[in-house]
Design a protein around this motif. Structure first.
Motif, PDB file in Angstrom:
ATOM      1  N   TYR A 688      -3.472  -3.916   9.097  1.00  0.00           N
ATOM      2  CA  TYR A 688      -3.030  -4.706   8.222  1.00  0.00           C
ATOM      3  C   TYR A 688      -1.803  -5.632   8.874  1.00  0.00           C
ATOM      4  O   TYR A 688      -1.206  -5.325   9.647  1.00  0.00           O
ATOM      5  N   ALA A 690       1.066  -7.126   8.742  1.00  0.00           N
ATOM      6  CA  ALA A 690       2.396  -6.819   7.792  1.00  0.00           C
ATOM      7  C   ALA A 690       3.476  -7.979   8.212  1.00  0.00           C
ATOM      8  O   ALA A 690       3.493  -8.232   9.752  1.00  0.00           O
ATOM      9  N   TYR A 720      -1.906   0.439   4.330  1.00  0.00           N
ATOM     10  CA  TYR A 720      -2.274  -0.619   3.375  1.00  0.00           C
ATOM     11  C   TYR A 720      -3.149  -0.393   2.472  1.00  0.00           C
ATOM     12  O   TYR A 720      -4.534   0.036   2.971  1.00  0.00           O
ATOM     13  N   SER A 722      -4.884  -0.994  -1.868  1.00  0.00           N
ATOM     14  CA  SER A 722      -4.564  -1.552  -3.246  1.00  0.00           C
ATOM     15  C   SER A 722      -5.862  -1.269  -4.120  1.00  0.00           C
ATOM     16  O   SER A 722      -6.948  -1.150  -3.767  1.00  0.00           O
ATOM     17  N   SER A 749      -0.490  -0.965  -5.798  1.00  0.00           N
ATOM     18  CA  SER A 749      -0.569  -1.397  -4.245  1.00  0.00           C
ATOM     19  C   SER A 749       0.240  -0.508  -3.446  1.00  0.00           C
ATOM     20  O   SER A 749       1.465  -0.204  -3.975  1.00  0.00           O
ATOM     21  N   ASN A 751       1.934  -1.386  -0.062  1.00  0.00           N
ATOM     22  CA  ASN A 751       2.038  -2.514   0.572  1.00  0.00           C
ATOM     23  C   ASN A 751       3.076  -2.126   1.880  1.00  0.00           C
ATOM     24  O   ASN A 751       3.857  -1.408   1.676  1.00  0.00           O
TER      25      ASN A 751
END
Length: 949
Positions: A688, A690, A720, A722, A749, A751
């Motif tokens: 991911y 970020a 990550y 969601s 999520s 995150n």
């Protein structure tokens, strides 16, 4: 003998009792292929009475307690010839099971038959279809007014449409793209009385429509089918109006005149369709959208009040014109395309407060901005579909677009640390940019004689170019130390991205119902960006400033290999497969060592659909896809266009890989009319991308330009995911005169982001990973009252929460943000030709800093006149309470930010509209190559028989 007569009398009395009790009459309705027809209207007529019912999901009907021995059945179904049957039964009380009643397809629209109700919803594999006739609107209203009423659809104040919680990204008319797919060109300009039905389609792309192999996440497409009776003739409307501001606007203008002039014309002659749209106004009414999903900002159009676009931030003067064309040039060649042009001037005034959360403390910035943007946009799309025979299909699609912006911007910044002003400055920016983009896509499909064997190839090439000039003139004040950037920067950027890609698919049947597919997808993207920053010397000379200049190039190449197995049954079909995707990312710049990143991703993919009936279906989809880092995320030189918030890319990023699972369930109940739609999706990301928020101290010697700034960089992270869910339940009464809607939107999520603090003296970096667990939930209730030519109104309320918890305690308290919206909108029809419209909403914000709780009320009084109600005079008052404000709020693991925008305030507008229509009523005589209706197989337009059955 007496006993015998008593016995006979008892039998007669018993038979009479049975006859009076009645019997149950069962039956089914099918077409000529024995496929049942749910939703057919069946009327039982006796000498003294008549009753009606509708067939259920299996095409069956039942009349209970029928006392008459002789009666008639009248059966009607949309698209079929009506049938009348005479039934004679004996005097038995046993249930009666009639033979299937077979309906033949109708060769023309039903004119003489009056149907008391219509089938409002049809559910197909990837399509939900709504019959426009089931959702009554006033004459002259746009099809948007129908879409507002259908279950699962939502139209926001700017006219953007969502269906089942997903944004509608494209619009088609009779299965072909309309104005390049620009949503509101159709929804706000096509009159509802010209539309047969609207379809919301989960579209997997042209190639999937041809082959039947559907993988990846679909986009939601709206297809609008025109009535046969309106497919031959000319219709449209023109509007003109003027008015006055009731108060000074936020931009300082006083007693400004408001004006609007717009028109549309549609010339339909079967397959030949020409549409022309034009618009000129200063009421925030945008005709086209360039760059956003599905449609542009602002409202207006055929039936919406012209100039009602006061939910758009800023004040816009818009000038737009466009033409859409479609025709069959021969029996084998179909063409369609469009050209759109806008020249807009937008003045946006905003104020922002941002609080940044570091590991060792916080800082805050406040800013105000006054920006004027002069925007020129053009878009040209063209499609040629060629079918030399029944086995071969070509589609060639060249495209061109241009975006040019000339901006002037005045902005002030203030940064505070521990309640002390650390830095304040003003910026006056003049910038110009132009971005021409062009490309071509070629699709070829060949269907072999063998059943289901298919070869398909899709090749596309394109180039996007950006040339930008920016002159930020910074003036510093209240500075605790020296400025960290040159006061005068002249930034010139030239960037190009060249892409080439191909997708090849081969399908081999391995049985009557099963197929095997092998596919290959190649994509090559090469980006060059040369950014030169010049500064002004004391002698007035421009000199290149190497530390803020950059020449960064990168190449991203993916090779995707796939194997799929497809099985097709009457009620269900599925695709099971695997995908392997190696990718290479190479970057180079004079300022850094070359980078070379490789990655390999492997994932299964699956697509499953089960059709319970024409009114009930379930689907599941799983896929994997790679996400390439953007130029901003990759380029390594600090971008100090915004001196307080520099951006420094990371050239060592790996591509992100998303695994996506989605489930959908749709159900419409014929007997009750209840509708239930739902979907659930889950996304998990590897590598991911970020954000990393970096807090630089004062006198940061490794790069003094970063001193006292809050920088943004990027890093790969795992963890990550969601998930989101949506549902709508609709309960109608009295043939949809009354409707109750329950609508829910939920998401959660996990995150990932990073926060980095740099020590003041040692410049040691302390980086911590922050996990933000965020829950958002929105529950709405809507009640509609719809009595034709009396009232069309809706009361609604929605309550939303946004709750987030961060693993780093210093990352701010982001919990318990809530909002509550109540609203009432509708139209009351008075004295036959008068209409009073109202649209009121009240928003309550809880724990959102800087937010107001506005009352927004728009209203108009309208009178229609002339023959056939062709003319309309409307007096509108926009933002009656003068409380219309623009507000946005962002919460992340490293900062919270709130912004207030100017919007068009209260003003009055008097508008005259004239509608015209000259319809042929039937298809005129035509030469070869002209026929009726869209060629191909419906939305997406694949050729008949293009894929496995």
């Amino acid at each position: 003998m007496k006993l015998f007569y008593l016995f006979i009398a008892a039998l007669l009395i018993s038979a009479n009792i049975h006859a009076q009790t009645g019997r149950d009459v069962h039956g089914t309705v099918t077409d000529s292929t024995k496929v049942t027809l749910p939703g057919s209207i069946v009327r039982l007529i006796t000498a003294t009475d008549s009753i009606s019912t509708a067939t259920d999901a299996k095409g069956a009907f039942l009349f209970k307690g029928v006392k008459a021995a002789q009666f008639s059945l009248v059966v009607q179904s949309i698209g079929f010839e009506p049938v009348r049957k005479r039934i004679a039964l004996n005097n038995s009380n046993e249930p009666v099971f009639l033979r299937p009643i077979i309906l033949k397809p109708s060769s023309q629209m039903l004119k003489e038959v009056t149907i008391s109700d219509v089938l409002p919803v049809k559910i197909k594999e990837d399509t939900v279809e709504f019959n426009a006739a089931a959702y009554k609107v006033r004459d002259g209203a746009p099809i948007e007014d129908v879409i507002k009423k259908v279950p699962g659809a939502d139209v926001d104040a700017n006219g953007n449409v969502t269906f089942q919680g997903k944004s509608v990204t494209k619009v088609r008319v009779n299965g072909k793209d309309f104005f390049g797919g620009d949503l509101k060109t159709a929804t706000q300009n096509l009159p509802a009385d010209a539309v047969q039905n609207v379809q919301f389609v989960n579209d997997y792309g042209d190639q999937a429509n041809l082959t039947g192999i559907k993988t990846g996440e679909p986009e939601t497409v709206l297809n609008i089918n025109i009535k046969a009776s309106r497919n031959h003739g000319i219709f449209g409307q023109v509007s003109a109006g003027g008015g006055q501001d009731a108060i000074p606007q936020v931009d300082g203008t006083k007693d400004a005149a408001r004006y609007i002039a717009q028109g549309n014309m549609f010339n339909f002659d079967g397959n030949r369709q020409i549409a022309i749209l034009a618009n000129y106004n200063n009421t925030n009414t945008n005709l086209f959208n360039f760059g956003g999903p599905g449609g542009g900002g602002g409202r207006g159009g055929a039936g919406g009040p012209p100039g009602s676009g006061n939910s758009t931030n800023g004040i816009t003067t818009a000038r737009s014109i466009g033409v859409n064309y479609r025709d069959n040039w021969s029996k084998k060649l179909t063409v369609y395309g469009s050209y759109s042009f806008t020249d807009n001037t937008v003045n946006t005034i905003s104020s922002t407060i941002q609080k940044n959360y570091g590991l060792s403390g916080t800082n805050a910035t406040s800013s105000t901005n006054n920006e004027i943007d002069k925007k020129i946009n053009q878009r040209f799309t063209f499609n040629m579909e060629y079918r030399p025979d029944t086995l071969n299909y070509f589609k060639i699609s060249p495209s061109y677009s241009f975006a040019g912006v000339h901006s002037t911007q005045a902005e002030t910044f203030n940064q505070t640390i521990a309640d002390t002003t650390a830095l304040a400055y003003t910026t006056n920016v003049i910038s110009r940019s132009s971005s021409p983009n062009y490309g071509i896509n070629v699709l070829y499909n060949h269907r072999f004689n063998n059943h289901g064997r298919n070869f398909s190839i899709n090749v596309g090439v394109g180039r996007s170019t950006t040339d930008q000039y920016q002159n930020p003139d910074n003036i510093y004040s209240k500075i605790t130390s020296a400025p960290n950037t040159p006061a005068d920067q002249f930034i010139t950027t030239n960037a190009n991205t060249d892409t080439v890609g191909t997708f090849v698919s081969y399908i081999e049947p391995i049985g009557k119902k099963s197929y095997f597919e092998v596919n290959y997808n190649y994509k090559h993207s090469y980006t060059t960006s040369n950014k030169v920053t010049d500064t002004l010397s004391d002698s007035g000379q421009l000199n290149e400033y190497a530390l803020l200049s950059n020449d960064y190039n990168y190449t991203f190449v993916t090779n995707r290999f796939g194997l799929n197995y497809r099985f097709v049954e009457k009620k269900y079909n599925y695709v099971l497969g695997v995908t392997a995707q190696p990718s290479v990312l190479d970057g180079s710049s004079p300022n850094i060592s070359p980078t070379h990143k490789t990655s390999f991703n492997f994932s299964p993919n699956a697509h499953f659909i089960y059709n319970f009936s024409r009114t009930q279906s379930f689907s599941a989809n799983f896929s994997g896809s790679s996400v390439m880092p953007s130029y901003t995320q990759l380029q390594p030189v600090p971008d100090l266009s915004n001196a307080l918030y520099p951006v420094i890319g990371n050239p060592n990023l790996n591509p992100q890989y998303n695994n996506t699972l989605s489930l959908r369930y749709n159900h419409f109940n014929f007997e009750s009319g209840n509708v239930f739609f739902s979907n659930l999706s889950f996304i998990q990301a590897d590598n991911y991308i970020a954000s990393n928020t970096i807090y630089y101290p004062d006198n940061y010697t490794p790069n003094t330009h970063l001193s006292k700034t809050t920088g943004t960089s990027y890093a790969n992270a795992n963890g990550y995911y969601s998930t989101s869910a949506f549902f709508v339940f609709a309960k109608p009464w009295e043939k949809r005169k009354y409707n109750l809607f329950l609508v829910g939107n939920y998401s959660y999520s996990n995150n990932i982001s990073y926060i980095t603090d740099i020590a003041p003296v040692t410049f040691a970096e302390n980086t911590e990973k922050n996990v933000a667990k965020t829950l958002t939930a929105s529950q709405g209730i809507r009640f509609r009252l719809d009595i034709t030519d009396v009232i069309d109104a809706e009361a609604n309320t929605t309550y939303s929460i946004n709750s987030s918890q961060n693993s780093i305690p210093q990352a701010g308290v982001l919990d318990n943000y809530r909002s509550w919206v109540v609203g009432l909108n509708g139209k009351n029809y008075l004295f036959k030709d008068w209409t009073y419209s109202y649209d009121y909403s009240k928003t309550f914000y809880y724990n959102y800093p800087g937010a107001k709780n506005p009352n927004v009320f728009n209203t108009y009084l309208e009178r229609r006149f002339l023959k056939g109600n062709m003319a309309t005079l409307r007096f509108s008052v926009l933002d009656v309470f003068n409380q219309n404000t623009g507000y946005s709020s962002t919460q992340t693991g490293s900062y919270t930010s709130t912004t207030n925008y100017n919007r068009l305030g209260r003003y009055y507008l008097l508008t005259f509209t004239y509608r015209f229509s000259k319809m042929a009523g039937k298809a005129p005589e035509r030469g070869p190559g002209r026929g009726f209706g869209p060629p191909g197989g419906g939305p997406g337009g694949p050729p008949p028989g293009g894929g496995p059955d």
